[in-house]
Design a protein around this motif. Structure first.
Motif, PDB file in Angstrom:
ATOM      1  N   ARG A 167       0.822  -1.201   0.000  1.00 40.11           N
ATOM      2  CA  ARG A 167       0.000   0.000   0.000  1.00 40.11           C
ATOM      3  C   ARG A 167       0.864   1.263   0.000  1.00 40.11           C
ATOM      4  NH1 ARG A 167      -4.388   1.660  -1.949  1.00 40.11           N
ATOM      5  NH2 ARG A 167      -3.395   3.664  -2.270  1.00 40.11           N
ATOM      6  N   ALA A 168       1.920   1.264   0.819  1.00 37.35           N
ATOM      7  CA  ALA A 168       2.817   2.415   0.887  1.00 37.35           C
ATOM      8  C   ALA A 168       3.536   2.621  -0.445  1.00 37.35           C
ATOM      9  CB  ALA A 168       3.827   2.230   2.020  1.00 37.35           C
ATOM     10  N   PHE A 169       3.956   1.514  -1.063  1.00 39.75           N
ATOM     11  CA  PHE A 169       4.636   1.572  -2.356  1.00 39.75           C
ATOM     12  C   PHE A 169       3.722   2.193  -3.405  1.00 39.75           C
ATOM     13  CE2 PHE A 169       5.744  -0.157  -6.484  1.00 39.75           C
ATOM     14  CZ  PHE A 169       7.126  -0.122  -6.507  1.00 39.75           C
ATOM     15  N   VAL A 170       2.478   1.756  -3.446  1.00 44.41           N
ATOM     16  CA  VAL A 170       1.505   2.266  -4.420  1.00 44.41           C
ATOM     17  C   VAL A 170       1.254   3.759  -4.198  1.00 44.41           C
ATOM     18  CG1 VAL A 170      -0.933   2.166  -5.091  1.00 44.41           C
ATOM     19  CG2 VAL A 170       0.374   0.059  -4.844  1.00 44.41           C
ATOM     20  N   GLU A 171       1.156   4.172  -2.932  1.00 44.74           N
ATOM     21  CA  GLU A 171       0.875   5.577  -2.644  1.00 44.74           C
ATOM     22  C   GLU A 171       2.045   6.486  -3.038  1.00 44.74           C
ATOM     23  OE1 GLU A 171      -0.867   6.617   1.070  1.00 44.74           O
ATOM     24  OE2 GLU A 171      -2.238   4.902   1.076  1.00 44.74           O
ATOM     25  N   VAL A 172       3.265   6.052  -2.773  1.00 39.77           N
ATOM     26  CA  VAL A 172       4.429   6.857  -3.169  1.00 39.77           C
ATOM     27  C   VAL A 172       4.516   6.944  -4.687  1.00 39.77           C
ATOM     28  CG1 VAL A 172       6.958   6.929  -3.203  1.00 39.77           C
ATOM     29  CG2 VAL A 172       5.747   6.469  -1.068  1.00 39.77           C
ATOM     30  N   ASP A 173       4.233   5.849  -5.364  1.00 44.46           N
ATOM     31  CA  ASP A 173       4.254   5.848  -6.827  1.00 44.46           C
ATOM     32  C   ASP A 173       3.207   6.815  -7.373  1.00 44.46           C
ATOM     33  OD1 ASP A 173       5.271   4.649  -9.325  1.00 44.46           O
ATOM     34  OD2 ASP A 173       3.232   3.882  -9.531  1.00 44.46           O
TER      35      ASP A 173
END
Length: 208
Positions: free
Chosen positions: A48-54
């Motif tokens: 989830r964190a990866f998707v949000e930063v992307d």
């Protein structure tokens, strides 16, 4: 310019709850974003964190282009590609029944299709060239005295071959599908190979 100025309409719950949300983007560094992802990974929210930063990077770039602004330094941040951990795989598979866990794991281990797994008979099993681990998974299944299939389950009192494995695969892969989960399985992150696979053996009640 703050993050909330250009990303307010996006669904970014983790970022909105973080100190980064109201920070000036000129003061956000790659280290800040990396720490953000790592901290959430500790709580099982790496994906989830990866998707949000992307999504944040894309929104920032679009905003700068639209406003004719020079992109901030954080735009150069390249998140480490997500890799599935054995703990994450176990957590996803544990939502299924024991028989379905084994069938999905067998599918991932052998590269067989879901249809091939659901219709696999004991006779076909022993004619295939598969890994010793895949064979252990299959042989942990109880044999039914009438059904020829390796993977089966009881629906009420009726023994039936497994149906609906495609939906199970969607559930386990969080909607990303068989191909994605297979690629992740081949590149699992083992923290301690022996102990991690001991946990899988316990979860799936695989016979040694």
């Amino acid at each position: 310019m703050r993050v909330s100025d250009f990303a307010g309409d996006l669904y970014l719950p983790l970022l909105k709850d973080s100190h980064l949300w109201e920070r000036e983007v000129s003061r956000i560094t790659s280290v800040d974003l990396d720490v953000f992802i790592r901290l959430h990974a500790d709580f099982g929210q790496h994906r989830r964190a990866f998707v949000e930063v992307d999504a944040l990077m894309s929104a920032c770039w679009d905003y700068c282009v639209r406003e004719g602004m020079e992109p901030p330094n954080m735009i150069a941040f390249a998140p480490t590609p997500e890799r599935l951990t054995i703990d994450e795989l176990n957590a996803s598979l544990s939502k299924l029944t024991l028989e379905r866990r084994r069938a999905i794991l067998f599918c991932l281990e052998t590269s067989m299709t879901l249809e091939e797994v659901s219709t696999l008979t004991w006779k076909k099993l022993y004619s295939k060239r598969i890994s010793k681990y895949a064979l252990k998974i299959a042989e942990s299944q109880a044999r039914h005295f009438k059904l020829p299939y390796v993977f089966w389950e009881r629906v009420t009192v009726i023994a039936m071959p497994l149906v609906g494995l495609a939906q199970d695969m969607i559930t386990v892969s969080h909607g990303k599908g068989h191909i994605w989960l297979r690629s992740q399985y081949m590149d699992l992150v083992p923290i301690s190979y022996e102990s991690d696979f001991d946990e899988i053996t316990k979860l799936f009640e695989i016979q040694e």
